[in-house]
Design a protein around this motif. Structure first.
Motif, mmCIF file in Angstrom:
data_model
loop_
_atom_site.group_PDB
_atom_site.id
_atom_site.type_symbol
_atom_site.label_atom_id
_atom_site.label_comp_id
_atom_site.label_asym_id
_atom_site.label_seq_id
_atom_site.Cartn_x
_atom_site.Cartn_y
_atom_site.Cartn_z
ATOM 1 N N GLN A 354 0.732 -1.265 -0.052
ATOM 2 C CA GLN A 354 -0.134 -0.093 -0.002
ATOM 3 C C GLN A 354 0.829 1.264 -0.068
ATOM 4 O O GLN A 354 1.640 1.572 1.011
ATOM 5 N N ASN A 355 0.744 1.951 -1.373
ATOM 6 C CA ASN A 355 1.844 2.993 -1.304
ATOM 7 C C ASN A 355 1.250 4.567 -0.716
ATOM 8 O O ASN A 355 1.968 5.435 -0.773
ATOM 9 N N GLY A 356 -0.010 4.637 -0.278
ATOM 10 C CA GLY A 356 -0.617 5.533 0.210
ATOM 11 C C GLY A 356 0.227 6.162 1.687
ATOM 12 O O GLY A 356 1.103 5.456 2.220
ATOM 13 N N GLU A 357 -0.291 7.277 2.160
ATOM 14 C CA GLU A 357 0.196 7.704 3.398
ATOM 15 C C GLU A 357 -0.307 6.648 4.652
ATOM 16 O O GLU A 357 0.577 6.544 5.639
ATOM 17 N N ASN A 358 -1.302 5.965 4.439
ATOM 18 C CA ASN A 358 -1.785 5.213 5.689
ATOM 19 C C ASN A 358 -1.852 3.704 5.155
ATOM 20 O O ASN A 358 -1.947 3.618 3.855
ATOM 21 N N TYR A 359 -1.790 2.982 6.064
ATOM 22 C CA TYR A 359 -1.964 1.451 5.598
ATOM 23 C C TYR A 359 -2.594 0.706 6.545
ATOM 24 O O TYR A 359 -3.016 1.205 7.738
ATOM 25 N N ALA A 360 -3.257 -0.549 5.950
ATOM 26 C CA ALA A 360 -4.032 -1.466 7.065
ATOM 27 C C ALA A 360 -3.994 -3.044 6.522
ATOM 28 O O ALA A 360 -3.436 -3.198 5.455
ATOM 29 N N ALA A 361 -4.015 -3.616 7.669
ATOM 30 C CA ALA A 361 -3.889 -5.172 7.279
ATOM 31 C C ALA A 361 -4.644 -5.908 8.520
ATOM 32 O O ALA A 361 -5.217 -5.110 9.416
ATOM 33 N N THR A 362 -4.628 -7.111 8.166
ATOM 34 C CA THR A 362 -5.812 -7.849 9.201
ATOM 35 C C THR A 362 -4.918 -9.183 9.761
ATOM 36 O O THR A 362 -4.273 -9.920 8.870
ATOM 37 N N ILE A 363 -4.905 -9.370 10.862
ATOM 38 C CA ILE A 363 -4.476 -10.623 11.586
ATOM 39 C C ILE A 363 -5.794 -11.458 11.826
ATOM 40 O O ILE A 363 -6.802 -10.929 12.497
#
Length: 423
Positions: A354-363
């Motif tokens: 994810q190249n944007g300023e913010n990122y997200a992922a899931t456990i």
């Protein structure tokens, strides 16, 4: 009569008064190590103390047989192992395994016995349906012409011998790979610790298959393509492969029947289960699910490949042009804090995609005993920095999910798949 100790994964237990023999010690040491160059990664840990043994379990569940002791390691969510078997079948793409089940021994607390029982049932069912035959080319010195005459071989072998003729011909036989692998598993099972009933069934099947086929000689389970001609073998091979992969490397068993272990890694099963769930119930064409894809350019040293990363699951949403990274953790994260290592690892993976300023992922983790139902929470990372992130903690109720799969409740499963990727 052996003593039997029942433990659970991620647990510790002291066995008073039991002292290992030299052979038991060597066997446990050999089987415990997953990689010889990584002694900190083990299937289980055994510490010999003056008063007895201390056993520490990990994510591996199953059975360990010693000379005077049987240790059964159960998963926390399923003491009977029946759900574990269902997870394994579904994770391997057998989405309608329940339609092919025979009368099994569900409820038994021994994973090995359960696997052997299911393998025997499916193999007996296969025999009743009839084994597959195929044509193989045979060469022989015959009294009558059969097939085609091998001119060169006939001249060499039958010079001045008019009563024989050397021929090559096709023979319809049972000696094919589908049958050979079943015989190989039956041979491996004859040197394991089984109940008297299972011993008799294994011996009977082995005798029947030895009449029809040779044994498979490879050290890896062969790749078999299934079609309408050999589809009846699929379930027997599913259980046979599980047994083969656990039994083949245990050469120690050939010398000593008193020691035996069969353990499966719930971490791997859970990851494969979640991956198959996403592949089946995220809309094809809109989403693409990639499992275990190796990334070679995430870490570079002087522009050269330095270290690879391998995210568990990556989901590409073509409609929204969004990539979601998932990490499956077979840990009770409802009852304890997420490890710093897991947060850092997943944050790194997410930032790569994810190249944007913010990122997200899931456990993604399972609902264990002590929690009631599925939940969703959020960990905020680097909140004060320009590149902040969100780590979603999404649990999954395995038994409920398996029930939806059996009932073919596509609406609930599709909704779950979307929740897993943060939608």
């Amino acid at each position: 009569m052996k003593d039997e100790i029942i433990l659970q994964e991620y647990n510790e237990h002291f066995i008073s008064g039991y002292h290992l023999t030299t052979q038991e010690r060597n066997y446990l040491k050999e089987y415990a190590y997953i990689h010889t160059n990584k002694p900190w990664e083990q299937r289980f840990f055994v510490d010999e103390l003056r008063e007895g043994l201390r056993v520490r379990t990990t994510s591996y569940v199953g059975i360990i047989e010693l000379e005077r002791l049987r240790i059964i390691i159960q998963p926390k969510f399923d003491p009977t192992f029946a759900q574990v078997i269902d997870m394994m079948l579904y994770a391997q793409g057998n989405a309608k395994w329940w339609e092919q089940q025979t009368v099994g021994s569900a409820g038994h607390n021994n994973l090995f016995i359960l696997l052997v029982t299911r393998f025997i049932e499916e193999t007996e069912l296969l025999l009743r349906k009839g084994l597959k035959k195929d044509y193989i080319e045979e060469d022989d010195n015959l009294r009558h012409v059969r097939g085609r005459i091998s001119i060169k071989e006939n001249a060499l072998k039958n010079y001045n011998l008019p009563t024989k003729i050397y021929c090559s011909y096709d023979e319809l036989v049972n000696n094919i790979k589908e049958n050979q692998v079943i015989l190989r598993v039956l041979e491996l099972l004859t040197v394991t610790v089984l109940t008297e009933k299972l011993k008799r069934q294994v011996h009977k099947l082995r005798t029947q298959f030895e009449i029809l086929t040779n044994t498979y000689q490879g050290n890896k389970w062969p790749h078999i393509i299934y079609n309408r001609l050999n589809d009846s073998y699929k379930m027997s091979h599913v259980f046979g492969k599980m047994l083969f992969e656990n039994l083949f490397l245990q050469n120690y068993m050939k010398r000593q029947k008193n020691y035996f272990a069969l353990l499966v890694n719930m971490n791997e099963i859970f990851e494969q289960f979640v991956g198959e769930l996403l592949k089946q119930y995220l809309q094809k064409g809109t989403f693409k699910v990639m499992a275990g894809k190796r990334i070679t350019d995430a870490m570079l040293l002087d522009g050269e490949r330095y270290r690879d990363i391998i995210p568990d699951l990556v989901v590409q949403d073509y409609t929204r042009n969004v990539v979601t990274v998932l990490d499956t953790k077979y840990k009770g994260y409802d009852l304890k804090r997420v490890s710093t290592e897991d947060v850092f690892q997943l944050s790194f993976y997410a930032q790569y995609y994810q190249n944007g300023e913010n990122y997200a992922a899931t456990i993604v983790y399972p609902v264990f005993k002590g929690t009631v139902s599925e939940s969703r929470r959020i960990i905020e990372t680097n909140k004060r920095a320009k590149n902040s992130g969100l780590i979603y903690l999404q649990s999954i109720h395995i038994m409920q999910t398996l029930e939806w799969i059996r009932e073919m409740d596509k609406k609930s499963l599709h909704s779950l798949a979307l929740r897993l990727i943060g939608y």
